[in-house]
Design a protein around this motif. Structure first.
Motif, PDB file in Angstrom:
ATOM      1  N   ALA A   1       0.850  -1.192   0.000  1.00  0.00           N
ATOM      2  CA  ALA A   1       0.000   0.000   0.000  1.00  0.00           C
ATOM      3  C   ALA A   1       0.887   1.243   0.000  1.00  0.00           C
ATOM      4  CB  ALA A   1      -0.907  -0.009   1.220  1.00  0.00           C
ATOM      5  N   SER A   2       0.474   2.246  -0.749  1.00  0.00           N
ATOM      6  CA  SER A   2       1.338   3.421  -0.926  1.00  0.00           C
ATOM      7  C   SER A   2       0.548   4.716  -0.739  1.00  0.00           C
ATOM      8  CB  SER A   2       1.954   3.400  -2.330  1.00  0.00           C
ATOM      9  OG  SER A   2       2.676   4.588  -2.599  1.00  0.00           O
TER      10      SER A   2
ATOM     11  N   PHE B   1      -1.276   2.597  -4.131  1.00  0.00           N
ATOM     12  CA  PHE B   1      -2.144   3.722  -3.791  1.00  0.00           C
ATOM     13  C   PHE B   1      -3.554   3.479  -4.327  1.00  0.00           C
ATOM     14  CE2 PHE B   1      -4.176   7.748  -4.743  1.00  0.00           C
ATOM     15  CZ  PHE B   1      -3.916   8.529  -3.625  1.00  0.00           C
ATOM     16  N   GLU B   2      -3.633   3.049  -5.587  1.00  0.00           N
ATOM     17  CA  GLU B   2      -4.935   2.876  -6.230  1.00  0.00           C
ATOM     18  C   GLU B   2      -5.708   1.695  -5.629  1.00  0.00           C
ATOM     19  OE1 GLU B   2      -6.180   5.028  -8.104  1.00  0.00           O
ATOM     20  OE2 GLU B   2      -4.389   6.219  -8.496  1.00  0.00           O
ATOM     21  N   TYR B   3      -5.018   0.588  -5.355  1.00  0.00           N
ATOM     22  CA  TYR B   3      -5.699  -0.543  -4.726  1.00  0.00           C
ATOM     23  C   TYR B   3      -6.251  -0.154  -3.358  1.00  0.00           C
ATOM     24  CZ  TYR B   3      -4.829  -4.338  -7.996  1.00  0.00           C
ATOM     25  OH  TYR B   3      -4.863  -5.157  -9.094  1.00  0.00           O
ATOM     26  N   ALA B   4      -5.450   0.559  -2.587  1.00  0.00           N
ATOM     27  CA  ALA B   4      -5.908   0.985  -1.259  1.00  0.00           C
ATOM     28  C   ALA B   4      -7.114   1.905  -1.377  1.00  0.00           C
ATOM     29  CB  ALA B   4      -4.765   1.678  -0.524  1.00  0.00           C
TER      30      ALA B   4
ATOM     31  N   ILE C   1     -10.249  -3.695   5.968  1.00  0.00           N
ATOM     32  CA  ILE C   1      -9.179  -3.453   5.008  1.00  0.00           C
ATOM     33  C   ILE C   1      -7.923  -3.086   5.789  1.00  0.00           C
ATOM     34  CG2 ILE C   1      -8.405  -2.137   3.004  1.00  0.00           C
ATOM     35  CD1 ILE C   1     -10.864  -3.840   2.450  1.00  0.00           C
ATOM     36  N   TYR C   2      -6.846  -3.840   5.578  1.00  0.00           N
ATOM     37  CA  TYR C   2      -5.582  -3.583   6.256  1.00  0.00           C
ATOM     38  C   TYR C   2      -4.538  -3.145   5.228  1.00  0.00           C
ATOM     39  CZ  TYR C   2      -7.854  -6.468   9.817  1.00  0.00           C
ATOM     40  OH  TYR C   2      -8.735  -6.995  10.721  1.00  0.00           O
ATOM     41  N   LEU C   3      -3.842  -2.058   5.540  1.00  0.00           N
ATOM     42  CA  LEU C   3      -2.788  -1.544   4.666  1.00  0.00           C
ATOM     43  C   LEU C   3      -1.439  -1.951   5.233  1.00  0.00           C
ATOM     44  CD1 LEU C   3      -4.200   2.056   4.034  1.00  0.00           C
ATOM     45  CD2 LEU C   3      -4.789  -0.101   2.905  1.00  0.00           C
TER      46      LEU C   3
ATOM     47  N   VAL D   1      -3.555  -8.929  -1.137  1.00  0.00           N
ATOM     48  CA  VAL D   1      -3.187  -8.379  -2.439  1.00  0.00           C
ATOM     49  C   VAL D   1      -1.728  -7.967  -2.380  1.00  0.00           C
ATOM     50  CG1 VAL D   1      -3.683  -6.632  -4.178  1.00  0.00           C
ATOM     51  CG2 VAL D   1      -5.535  -7.527  -2.753  1.00  0.00           C
ATOM     52  N   ILE D   2      -0.933  -8.484  -3.310  1.00  0.00           N
ATOM     53  CA  ILE D   2       0.503  -8.200  -3.316  1.00  0.00           C
ATOM     54  C   ILE D   2       0.829  -7.320  -4.508  1.00  0.00           C
ATOM     55  CG2 ILE D   2       2.799  -9.214  -3.547  1.00  0.00           C
ATOM     56  CD1 ILE D   2       1.751 -11.673  -2.108  1.00  0.00           C
ATOM     57  N   CYS D   3       1.284  -6.102  -4.219  1.00  0.00           N
ATOM     58  CA  CYS D   3       1.703  -5.190  -5.296  1.00  0.00           C
ATOM     59  C   CYS D   3       3.025  -4.539  -4.909  1.00  0.00           C
ATOM     60  CB  CYS D   3       0.622  -4.174  -5.621  1.00  0.00           C
ATOM     61  SG  CYS D   3      -0.165  -3.387  -4.212  1.00  0.00           S
TER      62      CYS D   3
END
Length: 683
Positions: A26-27, A35-38, A50-52, A80-82
Motif C-alpha cells: 500500500a502506498s 495507492f490505487e488498490y488501497a 481493510i488492512y494496509l 493483495v501483493i503489489c
C-alpha cells in the motif's frame, strides 16, 4: 466436471466476498498501484476490514499502515501483493503464515519475463497450493464483485449489472467497463487472471456459473492451457442456465511439433477451437464489437430459437440488403407458406410478401405493425429483421410513435420471435423506444443480422465425453505393431502377412492370393519413398519387386497385403493427436496421398461416439460423394464412423499416444478396411 472441481468452485465464493483484505505494498504516492488498490478497497470497505501494509508504516488514505502482515490484528482472508518482483516471495510467505486463503499477485516479471521468471512463478504457486490457499495471477490487475461491493482493482470503474467478465487482459475489462453502459449493460463480477499460475479461466467460469447475480459469462482467452477443462466448465455453466461468450482471437500457426504424420501437419489450435465451439454451439467472437453484438442479442426481450428469419423492409433495396446480410451470417430466409402469403396480401395487396417482405414506399411504421403481427404469430420464422427508414407514424404524436414501436416489440416477444432492426433513423422516437426495451437497433443490416445469430438460443450438437481409464500404451509403434494395436482397438484392416525375405514374401502372397500390395518396412512415409508397390499379379513380378526394394531401400522386412479392389470406393483419413492445449482429438478427412492438398477435414475432441463420427464425416466437403454420384454406389459410411470412433477411443485411452493415423481408410459399398497405420508415442 467432477465433484472435486465443483467443491473448488464453491470455495471460490470467499475470493469475491472476503471478510478481510490486506494490501501488501500500500502506498501514499498517487499513481502507484498500491495507492490505487488501497483507495478502491477502502472505498468499498463497508462490509469488510481493510488492512494496509507498508514496510515504512505511516498513514495512507487516512488509515494506519502496518509494517508487516504478521502484525495485523486479525487474519486476512485475501492478501493483495503489489510490491516489486524481488519482494514477492517473502510477501507470499508472510501472507501464508498469517493464514490467508487467497492471494492476488499484481506484480509482473514472472513467466512472461523468461525461464527464470517461470521457475519463480511455479515455486510460488507450489507453496501457495501446499498451504491450502489459491492464487490469482501473477501479472494481473485484480477482481471486482458488484453485489459484494468488492473493488479489488487499481483503475477500474465498473458499472454494476449481470455480466461476468473473466479476462487474460485487464485492458479488456477496462474497455468493456466504458462501453457497456452505452448498451444499458453492466458487470456483476470481473477478474483479471494474469498468468494463470494457479486459478485459471475454466475454474473462474465454474465459479461465475454458481453466482446468482451473473446471467452471462464472458471469457477473454489468449492461451488455452487446458482447453478441455475450459469447455467442460462452459458445459457446466450452460447446464446451470448461464450464457457463455468466448472472446478468443484466431489461434496462431499450427502447433509446433515434429511432423511425423499427415495428421500432425494438419491440426492446429484454431482447428480444434473452432470445431469444439461448433460442436458445443458456444458463442465464440474475435473482437469487442462482436462481443457487444452478442451481449445485446442475449439480452433482447426475445431470442431466436433457430435460424429462420423474415426480412421486412420498406423498399426493394432494403429488402435485398437485409436478406443478403442474413444469409451472410448463416441465417435462413425461407419462403412463406401459401396461407401466410395470402394473409399478408390481404394487408398489403401491392407489396412483395414472399420473404423478404417489401412494403413499397412504406415510411409509416404503423403499416408494418399488422404485417409483423401475422409473421410473428405464424410459427414459420424464429426472428424478424426490419431494415428501412421507419421514421414516422402518420398523424401520431411522439408518444403515439413510441406506442406503435412497443406494440411491435410486444407482438414479437409474446410469440417468442426475436426482433432486430437496422435503420438510418436510430434517433427517432419509435426507434429509441425499441432500444429502451432492449430491442437491438442498429445503423446497418449486417449488424442487425449478426446480432440475431450471436444471440440465438444455442443447442449443443453433442456433449463432451470424459476421458476415463487412460493408461500408457506399452506396445511397439512400428508399422506392423501399429496395425495390430489399432486392429485390436476395433479398426478392420486388410489381410496382411509379414515377410523377412523374398521367399517368405512369395509364400505370403500365395497365401493371401494375387494381386497383392508389397510394402518395404522401415520408411516413415512409405509412399513418398517408393516403398509401396500396388497390384503385383504374380510371383515373378513379386520377386522382381522385392529385389528392387532391397536394392533401393534396404528395408527391415516386408508387409505383403491383399490388394483391396472395392468398386466405387473412396479414400479417407482418420486420425488424431494429443493437442498440448485440448488433449486427445480425432480428425476425419479426405485421404490418400493428396490429403494435405485437399485439406478437407473435420476435427473434434476425443473420444467420440459413432453418431458424432458419422456427423463429422457428413460435414466434409466431399460428403455428397458418399451417397453415390453420377451412377456410383453409396459407400458404407456407418462402417467408417465405427472405425473413427474406435481410433478416437484408442488415442484418448492412452495418455502417451501423441499421434495415431490411418491413411487411407478405403470405404466402399460393401467393405471398409484400413490399409495403413501409424502410432507415435512420447516414450
Amino acid at each position: 466436471m467432477n465433484a472435486t472441481s465443483r467443491n473448488c468452485i464453491a470455495e471460490l465464493g470467499g475470493l469475491f466476498d472476503p471478510q478481510s483484505v490486506a494490501i501488501v505494498g500500500a502506498s501514499s504516492t498517487p499513481g502507484k498501484w498500491g495507492f490505487e488498490y488501497a483507495r478502491q478497497l477502502l472505498g468499498s470497505a463497508s462490509s469488510r476490514d481493510i488492512y494496509l501494509v507498508n514496510q515504512r508504516g505511516g498513514i495512507i488514505h487516512g488509515n494506519e499502515a502496518y509494517t508487516s502482515v504478521q502484525l495485523l490484528p486479525a487474519r486476512p482472508e485475501l492478501v493483495v501483493i503489489c510490491v516489486p518482483a524481488a519482494q514477492v516471495q517473502s510477501a507470499v510467505d508472510e501472507a501464508l503464515e498469517a493464514g490467508a486463503r487467497y492471494i492476488v499477485c499484481v506484480t509482473a516479471g514472472f513467466k512472461e519475463a523468461g525461464e527464470e521468471g517461470r521457475k519463480l512463478e511455479n515455486q510460488m504457486r507450489d507453496r501457495i497450493r501446499a498451504a491450502g490457499a489459491r492464487l490469482v495471477g501473477p501479472n494481473c490487475v485484480g477482481l471486482y464483485d458488484a453485489a459484494a461491493k468488492l473493488a479489488c482493482t487499481a483503475f477500474w470503474d465498473l458499472p454494476p449489472g449481470d455480466i461476468g467478465i473473466i479476462s487474460q487482459s485487464g485492458g479488456v475489462i477496462v474497455d468493456l467497463g466504458m462501453r457497456l453502459p452505452r448498451e444499458r449493460l453492466g458487470i456483476s463480477r470481473a477478474v483479471s487472471v494474469g498468468n494463470q499460475a494457479d486459478l485459471n479461466v475454466g475454474e473462474f467460469i465454474g465459479s461465475f456459473a454458481v453466482d446468482p447475480n451473473t446471467r452471462v459469462i464472458t471469457a477473454y482467452v489468449e492461451e488455452f492451457r487446458d482447453g478441455r477443462r475450459l469447455f467442460e466448465a462452459i458445459e457446466y455453466a450452460r447446464d446451470l442456465g448461464k450464457e457463455v461468450i468466448l472472446l478468443a482471437p484466431r489461434a496462431g500457426e499450427a502447433v509446433g511439433r515434429s511432423v511425423a504424420s499427415h495428421t500432425g501437419s494438419m491440426i492446429s489450435n484454431e482447428d480444434v477451437l473452432a470445431s469444439t465451439c461448433a460442436d458445443l454451439d458456444v458463442v465464440r467472437v474475435r473482437g469487442i464489437g462482436d462481443l457487444l453484438l452478442a451481449l445485446r442479442g442475449l439480452g433482447a426481450p426475445a431470442r431466436s430459437r433457430g435460424r429462420r428469419v423474415a426480412v421486412v423492409a420498406d423498399g426493394g433495396g432494403s429488402a435485398t440488403l437485409g436478406t443478403d446480410a442474413a444469409v451472410a451470417e448463416g441465417l435462413e430466409v425461407p419462403g412463406f407458406s401459401v396461407e401466410l402469403i395470402r394473409k399478408l396480401k390481404n394487408i398489403s395487396p401491392n407489396s412483395g410478401v414472399g420473404n423478404p417482405v417489401d412494403l413499397v414506399g412504406a415510411l409509416d411504421l404503423g403499416v408494418f405493425q399488422p404485417i409483423i403481427q401475422e409473421i410473428a404469430s405464424s410459427g414459420e420464422v424464429d426472428a424478424i429483421l426490419m431494415n428501412g427508414a421507419f421514421n414516422n407514424v402518420a398523424g401520431a404524436s411522439m408518444e403515439g410513435e413510441r406506442a406503435v414501436a412497443t406494440n411491435i416489440q410486444n407482438v414479437c416477444s409474446q410469440s417468442g420471435v426475436a426482433l432486430s432492426v437496422a435503420t438510418m433513423a436510430t434517433g427517432e422516437p419509435a426507434m429509441t423506444a425499441l432500444a429502451a426495451d432492449r430491442v437491438p437497433v442498429f445503423d446497418y443490416p449486417l449488424e442487425a443480422a449478426r446480432c440475431l445469430e450471436l444471440g440465438r438460443k444455442r443447442m449443443p450438437v453433442r456433449k463432451l465425453i470424459a476421458t476415463v481409464d487412460s493408461c500408457a500404451f506399452r506396445g511397439k509403434t512400428d508399422y506392423l505393431a501399429s496395425r495390430n494395436a489399432l486392429g485390436e482397438a476395433g479398426v478392420t484392416f486388410s489381410k496382411s502377412l509379414h515377410a523377412k525375405d523374398i521367399d517368405e514374401a512369395a509364400e505370403a502372397a500365395g497365401t493371401i492370393g494375387y494381386p497383392v500390395v508389397l510394402k518395404a518396412l522401415g520408411s516413415l512415409h512409405k509412399s513418398d519413398s517408393g516403398a509401396v508397390v500396388l497390384g503385383i499379379r504374380d510371383e515373378t513380378a513379386l520377386r522382381t519387386t522385392v529385389a528392387d526394394l532391397n536394392n533401393r531401400l534396404r528395408p527391415t522386412g516386408f508387409s505383403v497385403e491383399e490388394m483391396v479392389m472395392e468398386g466405387d470406393a473412396m479414400e479417407l483419413l482418420i486420425g488424431g493427436i494429443r493437442d498440448p492445449a485440448f488433449g486427445p482429438t480425432v480428425v476425419v478427412a479426405a485421404g490418400g496421398t493428396k490429403t494435405e492438398i485437399w485439406r478437407d477435414r473435420v476435427v473434434a475432441l476425443a473420444p467420440v461416439e459413432e453418431d458424432t463420427a458419422l456427423r463429422m464425416l457428413s460435414s466434409l466437403r466431399i460428403a455428397p460423394l458418399f451417397a453415390g454420384f453420377r451412377g456410383s454406389s453409396p459407400v458404407d459410411l456407418s462402417a467408417a464412423a465405427k472405425a473413427a470412433a474406435a481410433l478416437s477411443r484408442f488415442i484418448s485411452g492412452h495418455e502417451n499416444v501423441v499421434e495415431a493415423e490411418i491413411n487411407p481408410l478405403i470405404v466402399g459399398p460393401t467393405r471398409c478396411v484400413a490399409v495403413d497405420a501409424r502410432i507415435v508415442t512420447t516414450s
